[in-house]
Scaffold this active site. Structure first.
Site, short mmCIF file in Angstrom:
data_model
loop_
_atom_site.label_atom_id
_atom_site.label_comp_id
_atom_site.label_asym_id
_atom_site.label_seq_id
_atom_site.Cartn_x
_atom_site.Cartn_y
_atom_site.Cartn_z
N ASP A 212 0.84 -1.19 0.00
CA ASP A 212 0.00 0.00 0.00
C ASP A 212 0.88 1.25 0.00
O ASP A 212 2.10 1.17 -0.02
CB ASP A 212 -0.93 -0.02 1.21
CG ASP A 212 -0.17 -0.01 2.54
OD1 ASP A 212 0.00 1.08 3.10
OD2 ASP A 212 0.26 -1.08 2.99
N HIS B 236 1.33 -8.67 -4.35
CA HIS B 236 0.34 -7.69 -3.89
C HIS B 236 1.10 -6.39 -3.63
O HIS B 236 1.60 -6.13 -2.53
CB HIS B 236 -0.34 -8.19 -2.62
CG HIS B 236 -1.44 -7.29 -2.14
ND1 HIS B 236 -2.72 -7.35 -2.64
CD2 HIS B 236 -1.44 -6.29 -1.22
CE1 HIS B 236 -3.47 -6.44 -2.05
NE2 HIS B 236 -2.71 -5.78 -1.17
N ASP C 284 0.72 -17.16 -6.27
CA ASP C 284 1.26 -16.00 -6.97
C ASP C 284 0.12 -15.25 -7.63
O ASP C 284 -0.09 -15.32 -8.84
CB ASP C 284 2.30 -16.45 -8.00
CG ASP C 284 3.06 -15.28 -8.60
OD1 ASP C 284 2.98 -14.17 -8.03
OD2 ASP C 284 3.71 -15.47 -9.64
N GLU D 10 2.08 -10.46 -0.48
CA GLU D 10 2.38 -9.04 -0.33
C GLU D 10 3.87 -8.87 -0.05
O GLU D 10 4.57 -9.82 0.30
CB GLU D 10 1.55 -8.40 0.78
CG GLU D 10 1.65 -6.88 0.81
CD GLU D 10 0.66 -6.21 1.76
OE1 GLU D 10 0.58 -4.97 1.73
OE2 GLU D 10 -0.03 -6.93 2.50
#
Length: 576
Positions: free
Chosen positions: A190, A500, A546, A555
């Site tokens: 993020d 991710h 994956d 992630e």
């Protein structure tokens, strides 16, 4: 089509070996199809290291060969071990031990009826590029500057998130106002920034710098600061430390995070335009900051004394705030739904802060405040940023024995050695020789954090068993695992392609940003509701996919790259 080519390749391999298994001319040609049933370190091995490959559900043959991939001649022939059933991996396996091969070169492992492994090298400094890559991965996470093509290559991107005027969320105790808090690294997949998960990784990065200060010099990473006469490693760490310093309130306490209220979509940073806030304040973030800022003082004092003093002043101020606010736990406000990094047990943070400030200042206040009894030396998978920092404090004290009494030093030394012994024993009994048997979010970082404990035992005693334990932990990360994947993006033949990670998902490039460590198997499977699709009832070591939606297993995160960099650096210095 790819399956047909592989089938033809394996059939030809089998036929040729049956016709003439003893002559080098019988070796099949190398193709671009390699056996997924042969698991090994896809980058390579140090000449003197233990070298073991795992053969999964293999044929009846007992033979394996190590082949020079250039000359195409057999360098070593060996016999596979007896078959074993591995429960954590859900596989029946046999081991190919080719430790005797120490000659530098590029090789393939050939098993009749299966074919060739991925290629690997044997040489000194075999992990040097992966080591530098794990650090350069941090540069790609930089906030607030454009990543220019000259430094970022095809992963260049526009400037985003200047963070120069961020409003306070009411959880900070402030009802109005703004602060400038630019720079730093995006925490994970993020675009937010968190003090707990800045300070904890910095602590591991700084430990490597203190123990092995010559590993990275100027001009090694190709970052904007390259050429300034200072280690590129220190330049990269300073970029994050500079941001952490901006998050200190005037009273000394640390704001917990700089974040949007909800996670952004899978878009490029410049398209992630939701309002960002300064959120919360608490004892965990403040003590973690105090500890890493004290380390920053020691690391920078010979290269930038003014900056070092700034860090030490901030560390002391943070510690004083924590003394007055010893148990302020952070939880997300009702309207904030990004990473919490909450922790209501502050014992590990106190231990780490006292240890780092003691070594930085020699002040008896910190010596007297260190908890000397009932220290927990047992490594536990999953504790990571909530509790592992007690080990960081112990590692620092072991490197600075003059700061504490001899009995206290000996108790820490003996405790770390005993913990490392347990990890070494477990690793030799567990599937794929990795030291953990419980797989949480970020299990790869648990493997590497355990390896750091074994590394300190090696520094204390020099016993080969600890070095072997660390090397085999890295073998696991780089391909000798139940998924047959080298988990560091861009390093190895089979690596994560759909991590991710918002930039990697949105940049339109086939290859993800390199040098980032995938979290690894996670038996909790928390992301199924978010779209991740796993095989039915996967065993623990195969609880990885994956897939971009798989934040639980695929992630990336700063506190996973940190022990990766430490262990790679340790091995580059200590391995022959």
């Amino acid at each position: 089509m790819k399956g047909i080519v592989k089938l033809l390749f394996l059939c030809c391999t089998t036929a040729i070996l049956m016709l003439c298994s003893s002559c080098e001319e019988s070796l099949p040609p190398i193709s671009d199809t390699f056996s997924e049933q042969i698991r090994l370190n896809q980058i390579g091995y140090y000449p003197a290291a233990i070298k073991k490959a795992v053969i999964v559900d293999g044929p009846e043959t007992q033979k394996f060969m190590v082949v020079d991939s250039v000359a195409m001649n057999v360098l070593l022939t060996g016999t596979l071990s007896s078959a074993e059933d591995w429960k954590l991996a859900g596989e029946t396996v046999r081991i190919a031990d080719f430790t005797k091969l120490t000659t530098p070169g590029t090789y393939l492992l050939l098993v009749p009826d299966l074919g060739y492994s991925y290629p690997f090298k044997i040489k000194k400094n075999v992990l040097h590029e992966a080591f530098l890559g794990s650090i350069k991965g941090l540069y790609y996470q930089r906030v607030g500057i454009p990543l220019k093509k000259e430094h970022a290559g095809k992963w260049h991107r526009d400037i985003a998130h200047l963070d120069d005027s961020i409003p306070f969320h009411p959880s900070t105790g402030k009802t109005s106002g703004y602060i400038s808090s630019p720079g730093g690294w995006y925490d994970a997949g993020d675009y937010n920034k968190y003090i707990v998960n800045a300070a904890f990784p910095l602590g591991q990065f700084y430990l490597l710098q203190e123990q092995y200060p010559e590993l990275v010099s100027d001009n090694m990473l190709n970052i904007p600061e390259s050429g300034n006469g200072r280690s590129d490693y220190l330049d990269e760490l300073k970029y994050e430390m500079d941001w952490a310093l901006t998050m200190q309130d005037g009273d000394g306490g640390l704001f917990h995070k700089l974040t949007t209220k909800n996670f952004e979509g899978m878009v490029m940073p410049s398209a992630a335009t939701s309002q960002r806030y300064i959120v919360g304040k608490g004892t965990t973030a403040t003590l973690d900051f105090a500890a890493c800022a004290a380390q920053a003082y020691r690391v920078f004092k010979t290269v930038d004394s003014a900056y070092a003093e700034k860090c030490l002043t901030a560390a002391k101020k943070a510690y004083d705030w924590a003394m007055e606010n010893p148990a302020v736990a952070f939880t997300n406000p009702e309207d904030v739904h990004t990473g919490q990094y909450g922790d209501a047990d502050f014992e590990d943070e106190w231990f780490w802060a006292n240890a780092e400030l003691l070594v930085a200042t020699q002040d008896s206040v910190y010596r007297n405040n260190i908890k000397k009894k009932a220290i927990d030396f047992n490594f536990k998978a999953g504790e990571s940023w909530t509790a592992y920092m007690r080990f960081l404090g112990m590692f620092t004290l072991l490197d600075n024995k003059e700061a504490i009494s001899e009995p206290f030093y000996n108790s820490i030394k003996n405790g770390i050695i005993a913990s490392a012994d347990r990890l070494v024993t477990s690793a030799q009994e567990l599937d794929y020789f990795q030291p953990i048997d419980d797989f949480h979010w970020g299990s790869n970082s648990d493997v590497l954090n355990a390896a750091m404990v074994m590394a300190q035992a090696y520094r204390l005693k020099g016993s080969p068993k600890y070095l072997i334990g660390v090397q085999q932990a890295m073998d696991y990360i780089l391909g000798n695992n139940a998924m047959g994947v080298s988990y560091l993006t861009g390093f190895g033949d089979k690596t994560p392609m759909f991590i991710h990670h918002r930039q990697s998902a949105a940049d339109g490039l086939e290859d993800p940003v390199p040098g980032l460590l995938s979290g690894g198997p996670n038996s909790r499977l928390q992301d199924v509701a978010g779209g991740a699709v796993y095989p039915e009832n996967p065993v623990p070591m195969q609880s990885w996919v994956d897939q971009e939606p798989s934040y639980a297993s695929n992630e990336i995160c700063l506190n996973w790259n940190a022990p990766m960099t430490y262990v790679l650096g340790f091995l580059e210095h200590e391995s022959d």
